[in-house]
Write an enzyme that holds these catalytic residues in place. Structure first.
Site, PDB file in Angstrom:
ATOM      1  CG  HIS A 192       4.508 -13.193 -51.123  1.00 17.77           C
ATOM      2  ND1 HIS A 192       3.549 -14.234 -51.031  1.00 17.77           N
ATOM      3  CD2 HIS A 192       3.776 -12.178 -51.723  1.00 17.77           C
ATOM      4  CE1 HIS A 192       2.544 -14.006 -51.856  1.00 17.77           C
ATOM      5  NE2 HIS A 192       2.888 -12.681 -52.234  1.00 17.77           N
TER       6      HIS A 192
HETATM    7  C1  UD1 Z   1       4.020  -8.520 -55.540  1.00 18.50           C
HETATM    8  C2  UD1 Z   1       2.525  -8.363 -55.536  1.00 18.50           C
HETATM    9  C3  UD1 Z   1       1.740  -9.496 -54.856  1.00 18.50           C
HETATM   10  C4  UD1 Z   1       2.072 -10.956 -55.371  1.00 18.50           C
HETATM   11  C5  UD1 Z   1       3.544 -11.127 -55.205  1.00 18.50           C
HETATM   12  C6  UD1 Z   1       3.988 -12.305 -55.800  1.00 18.50           C
HETATM   13  C7  UD1 Z   1       1.812  -5.894 -55.644  1.00 18.50           C
HETATM   14  C8  UD1 Z   1       1.238  -4.815 -54.718  1.00 18.50           C
HETATM   15  N1  UD1 Z   1       2.213  -7.233 -54.820  1.00 18.50           N
HETATM   16  O1  UD1 Z   1       4.422  -8.679 -54.196  1.00 18.50           O
HETATM   17  O2  UD1 Z   1       0.447  -9.356 -54.932  1.00 18.50           O
HETATM   18  O3  UD1 Z   1       1.435 -12.141 -54.516  1.00 18.50           O
HETATM   19  O4  UD1 Z   1       4.129  -9.884 -56.187  1.00 18.50           O
HETATM   20  O5  UD1 Z   1       5.309 -12.443 -55.788  1.00 18.50           O
HETATM   21  O6  UD1 Z   1       2.036  -5.821 -56.705  1.00 18.50           O
HETATM   22  N2  UD1 Z   1      12.444  -8.631 -54.958  1.00 18.50           N
HETATM   23  C9  UD1 Z   1      13.638  -8.948 -55.409  1.00 18.50           C
HETATM   24  N3  UD1 Z   1      13.755  -9.470 -56.678  1.00 18.50           N
HETATM   25  C10 UD1 Z   1      12.315  -9.469 -57.714  1.00 18.50           C
HETATM   26  C11 UD1 Z   1      11.319  -8.955 -57.109  1.00 18.50           C
HETATM   27  C12 UD1 Z   1      11.250  -8.438 -56.050  1.00 18.50           C
HETATM   28  O7  UD1 Z   1      14.587  -9.126 -54.812  1.00 18.50           O
HETATM   29  O8  UD1 Z   1      12.707 -10.031 -59.002  1.00 18.50           O
HETATM   30  C13 UD1 Z   1      12.291  -7.839 -53.715  1.00 18.50           C
HETATM   31  C14 UD1 Z   1      12.684  -6.595 -53.614  1.00 18.50           C
HETATM   32  O9  UD1 Z   1      13.225  -6.295 -52.373  1.00 18.50           O
HETATM   33  C15 UD1 Z   1      11.284  -5.896 -53.347  1.00 18.50           C
HETATM   34  C16 UD1 Z   1      10.439  -6.946 -52.719  1.00 18.50           C
HETATM   35  O10 UD1 Z   1      11.161  -8.057 -53.296  1.00 18.50           O
HETATM   36  O11 UD1 Z   1      11.072  -4.718 -52.612  1.00 18.50           O
HETATM   37  C17 UD1 Z   1       8.972  -6.686 -52.946  1.00 18.50           C
HETATM   38  O12 UD1 Z   1       8.646  -6.889 -54.392  1.00 18.50           O
HETATM   39  P1  UD1 Z   1       7.280  -6.097 -54.966  1.00 18.50           P
HETATM   40  O13 UD1 Z   1       7.172  -6.369 -56.466  1.00 18.50           O
HETATM   41  O14 UD1 Z   1       7.333  -4.911 -54.343  1.00 18.50           O
HETATM   42  O15 UD1 Z   1       6.018  -6.947 -54.030  1.00 18.50           O
HETATM   43  P2  UD1 Z   1       5.903  -8.483 -53.693  1.00 18.50           P
HETATM   44  O16 UD1 Z   1       6.119  -8.642 -52.442  1.00 18.50           O
HETATM   45  O17 UD1 Z   1       6.787  -9.461 -54.858  1.00 18.50           O
END
Ligand code: UD1
Length: 360
Positions: A206
């Site tokens: 991820h």
């Molecule tokens: C975040 C953390 C990362 C951690 C990871 C665990 C930061 C900078 N990054 O990354 O350190 O290892 O979480 O998972 O804080 N999304 C969904 N549903 C959700 C959450 C996210 O669909 O419940 C999708 C959205 O499109 C979003 C993308 O995932 O834009 C990324 O989510 P985000 O919270 O920005 O970062 P992670 O990649 O999850």
């Protein structure tokens, strides 16, 4: 006040919440969820499976760019702290290195609320990782630094910060859930079509550095396909990766599944002959469970896991399949990892030390 928001936070904090609620009646703990992660399988399932108390407020910030997400959390948390609903906290506990952690630490520090950083002192040395930026800033605006390993203590010392060595609360979480994971393992294996003693490779990816660049992701995807040619692969796909994979995600040879809860992930990890991952947490959990790990990164904030070759860093996609298959075919590696001391991560009572320090 404890502020959580993203998947790894929920695991790190579960033992701390349990410890505070059961043994520290003098601590009045308020749990706030920022809503950084919001899907059932990215959030609620962890509270449910780990038996953690539900947050009293969810700030529902959702997804966004780093600045958008960080700002939204700071603004909503500040509003909450100033609105008079809650007594001003004596200390704010923030876990890990995600945007939720940075935003809440900054918000509290500016309001002169002391910050306790759980998992302080982690450093990968790679400032292109958003988490590394977060880690440094959080540590430098925190008052109480709860360090999971001796390496974390040294990292803090090098930056002129005094840490408190507690051990790793993710180790506590795994030990605390070990029986449940064992009990459910067979069921989970059947659910994912793994028969009897059939070995498999678990894949999780991820990190933006791996999945946001389509060309790199395609090269990694090719490696996963090569691994799946003869070995079962189970790949719970993070939502970020699901979008990035697009049409590749339909490949029949690879068992692509929704993101999984804690119990399912640990059960699949326990029975894996190798794990291919770019997650910080999985590197540790593989080490705890004596499962060989190939980390798709150039650096790690968990150097302890590299000892004895338990975990290796392989960033070049073309080298991934050979690295994984060599480990799958090394029948002795798991036994060798079992012989490596896990002592640096504590004695399974890190949460107790954290709660004692918070109360003091
Ligand atoms: C975040 C953390 C990362 C951690 C990871 C665990 C930061 C900078 N990054 O990354 O350190 O290892 O979480 O998972 O804080 N999304 C969904 N549903 C959700 C959450 C996210 O669909 O419940 C999708 C959205 O499109 C979003 C993308 O995932 O834009 C990324 O989510 P985000 O919270 O920005 O970062 P992670 O990649 O999850």
């Amino acid at each position: 006040m404890l502020v959580v928001g993203a998947r790894p936070n929920f695991v790190k904090c579960a033992p701390v919440m349990a410890e505070i609620f059961s043994k520290h009646p003098r601590i009045d703990l308020t749990v706030i969820h920022t809503g950084q992660h919001y899907d059932l399988e990215m959030s609620e399932i962890f509270f449910h499976q780990l038996g953690s108390p539900r947050p009293v407020v969810n700030l529902r910030v959702g997804s966004g760019t780093h600045a958008t997400q960080t700002l939204a959390i700071m603004k909503r948390l500040e509003d909450l702290l100033l609105c008079g609903w809650f007594q001003r906290p004596d200390i704010m506990l923030v876990p890990g290195d995600v945007n939720t952690t940075l935003a809440s630490a900054l918000c509290a520090a500016k309001l002169c609320i002391p910050v306790a950083h759980l998992e302080a002192g982690m450093r990968s040395g790679d400032m292109t990782m958003p988490e590394e930026v977060n880690r440094k800033l959080i540590d430098h605006c925190s008052t109480l630094h709860l360090a999971p390993t001796p390496t974390a203590m040294s990292n803090l010392k090098r930056e002129g910060i005094e840490g408190h060595y507690t051990g790793d609360t993710m180790f506590d979480a795994l030990l605390g859930m070990a029986e449940t994971i064992l009990f459910r393992e067979q069921f989970v294996r059947e659910k994912f079509g793994l028969h009897n003693e059939e070995r498999h490779v678990l894949v999780t990816l991820h990190r933006p550095s791996n999945v946001d660049n389509p060309i790199r992701l395609q090269r990694i995807w090719k490696a996963i396909n090569a691994i799946s040619d003869g070995t079962r692969v189970v790949f719970p796909v993070h939502p970020r990766t699901r979008v990035a994979l697009g049409k590749h995600g339909n490949d029949a040879a690879i068992n692509l599944v929704q993101p999984l809860g804690y119990i399912e992930t640990m059960a699949l990890l326990r029975g894996a002959s190798c794990v291919l991952s770019d997650s910080g947490g999985i590197q540790k959990e593989a080490f705890f469970l004596n499962v060989p790990c190939v980390t798709v990164r150039t650096t790690t904030e968990w150097p302890e896991t590299l000892s004895g070759g338990a975990n290796i860093l392989v960033s070049e996609p073309e080298k991934l399949a050979d690295a994984v298959l060599a480990r799958v075919n090394d029948g002795e590696l798991s036994r060798r990892i079992a012989g490596i001391s896990k002592h640096d991560f504590g004695d399974g009572h890190a949460a107790q030390k954290v709660a004692d320090l918070l109360e003091r």
